[in-house]
Design a protein around this motif. Structure first.
Motif, mmCIF file in Angstrom:
data_model
loop_
_atom_site.group_PDB
_atom_site.id
_atom_site.type_symbol
_atom_site.label_atom_id
_atom_site.label_comp_id
_atom_site.label_asym_id
_atom_site.label_seq_id
_atom_site.Cartn_x
_atom_site.Cartn_y
_atom_site.Cartn_z
ATOM 1 N N MET A 1 25.241 38.710 35.607
ATOM 2 C CA MET A 1 24.148 37.802 35.557
ATOM 3 C C MET A 1 24.491 36.780 36.896
ATOM 4 N N VAL A 2 23.247 36.413 37.374
ATOM 5 C CA VAL A 2 23.617 35.147 38.529
ATOM 6 C C VAL A 2 22.947 34.099 38.196
ATOM 7 N N PRO A 3 23.126 33.067 38.788
ATOM 8 C CA PRO A 3 22.859 31.702 38.338
ATOM 9 C C PRO A 3 21.434 31.699 38.357
ATOM 10 N N ASP A 4 20.808 30.859 37.545
ATOM 11 C CA ASP A 4 19.305 30.578 37.455
ATOM 12 C C ASP A 4 18.821 30.393 38.778
ATOM 13 N N ALA A 5 19.313 29.712 39.551
ATOM 14 C CA ALA A 5 18.608 29.136 40.904
ATOM 15 C C ALA A 5 18.963 30.585 41.911
ATOM 16 N N GLU A 6 19.528 31.603 41.785
ATOM 17 C CA GLU A 6 19.551 32.294 42.604
ATOM 18 C C GLU A 6 18.423 33.664 41.932
ATOM 19 N N TRP A 7 18.442 33.716 40.619
ATOM 20 C CA TRP A 7 17.307 34.293 39.992
ATOM 21 C C TRP A 7 15.845 33.891 40.746
ATOM 22 N N VAL A 8 15.775 32.687 40.445
ATOM 23 C CA VAL A 8 14.347 32.148 41.066
ATOM 24 C C VAL A 8 14.138 32.312 42.702
ATOM 25 N N ARG A 9 15.277 32.324 43.195
ATOM 26 C CA ARG A 9 14.954 32.817 44.784
ATOM 27 C C ARG A 9 14.840 34.325 44.953
ATOM 28 N N ILE A 10 15.567 35.102 44.354
ATOM 29 C CA ILE A 10 15.223 36.411 44.380
ATOM 30 C C ILE A 10 13.767 36.660 43.881
ATOM 31 N N ARG A 11 13.288 36.163 42.830
ATOM 32 C CA ARG A 11 12.012 36.386 42.117
ATOM 33 C C ARG A 11 10.982 36.012 43.224
ATOM 34 N N ARG A 12 11.160 34.847 43.898
ATOM 35 C CA ARG A 12 10.057 34.418 44.796
ATOM 36 C C ARG A 12 9.788 35.658 45.955
ATOM 37 N N GLY A 13 10.748 36.270 46.196
ATOM 38 C CA GLY A 13 10.357 37.403 47.205
ATOM 39 C C GLY A 13 10.029 38.818 46.486
ATOM 40 N N LEU A 14 9.700 38.559 45.321
ATOM 41 C CA LEU A 14 9.252 39.880 44.833
ATOM 42 C C LEU A 14 7.899 40.065 44.499
ATOM 43 N N ARG A 15 7.242 41.213 45.059
ATOM 44 C CA ARG A 15 5.668 41.561 44.817
ATOM 45 C C ARG A 15 5.651 42.860 43.911
ATOM 46 N N PHE A 16 4.483 42.740 43.045
ATOM 47 C CA PHE A 16 4.123 43.849 42.310
ATOM 48 C C PHE A 16 3.908 44.992 43.347
ATOM 49 N N GLY A 17 4.447 46.274 42.741
ATOM 50 C CA GLY A 17 4.255 47.323 43.722
ATOM 51 C C GLY A 17 5.283 47.492 44.850
ATOM 52 N N GLN A 18 6.075 46.263 44.959
ATOM 53 C CA GLN A 18 7.139 46.497 46.098
ATOM 54 C C GLN A 18 8.039 47.668 45.738
ATOM 55 N N VAL A 19 8.232 48.432 47.044
ATOM 56 C CA VAL A 19 8.890 49.728 46.875
ATOM 57 C C VAL A 19 10.255 49.482 47.016
#
Length: 121
Positions: A1-19
């Motif tokens: 697991m990563v710290p919550d702040a890192e998860w939030v940072r990663i999530r912000r860069g995710l897009r539905f359908g991103q390959v």
């Protein structure tokens, strides 16, 4: 697991359908629960059984390198994926999407919502 702040940072860069190209790293119970995929991020990917062919022998084996699309991410530190290769999708995938995720085509390219958002899966 990563710290919550890192998860939030990663999530912000995710897009539905991103390959992502990923490697299947664990298929714990073929035909039963889905499998885990390393997509090169600090959090893992998971393909749910609901998106896969009925027969476990039609699933990719551990070590298989393939393309996967972001399907969902919820409050768990895990990215839900769908196989980009139709060989690894359930036969009636179009019908499944129509019944359970009818907004999918319009969601592609949109940001994955933050946990606790009102957007439903």
């Amino acid at each position: 697991m990563v710290p919550d702040a890192e998860w939030v940072r990663i999530r912000r860069g995710l897009r539905f359908g991103q390959v992502f190209e990923g490697t299947v790293v664990n298929v714990p119970r073929p035909g039963v629960i889905g499998f885990f995929v390393d997509i090169g991020l600090a959090v893992g990917g998971f393909v749910d059984v609901a998106l896969l062919p009925d027969q476990g022998e039609d699933w990719p084996a551990e070590g298989t390198v393939a393309e996967f699309e972001i399907w969902w991410a919820d409050s768990r530190q895990q990215i839900r994926l769908k196989p980009a290769d139709s060989r690894y999708l359930r036969r009636d995938f179009a019908d499944y999407v129509e019944r359970f995720r009818p907004g999918w085509p319009s969601e592609v390219g949109r940001p994955v919502p933050d946990p606790g958002s009102s957007v439903r899966r």
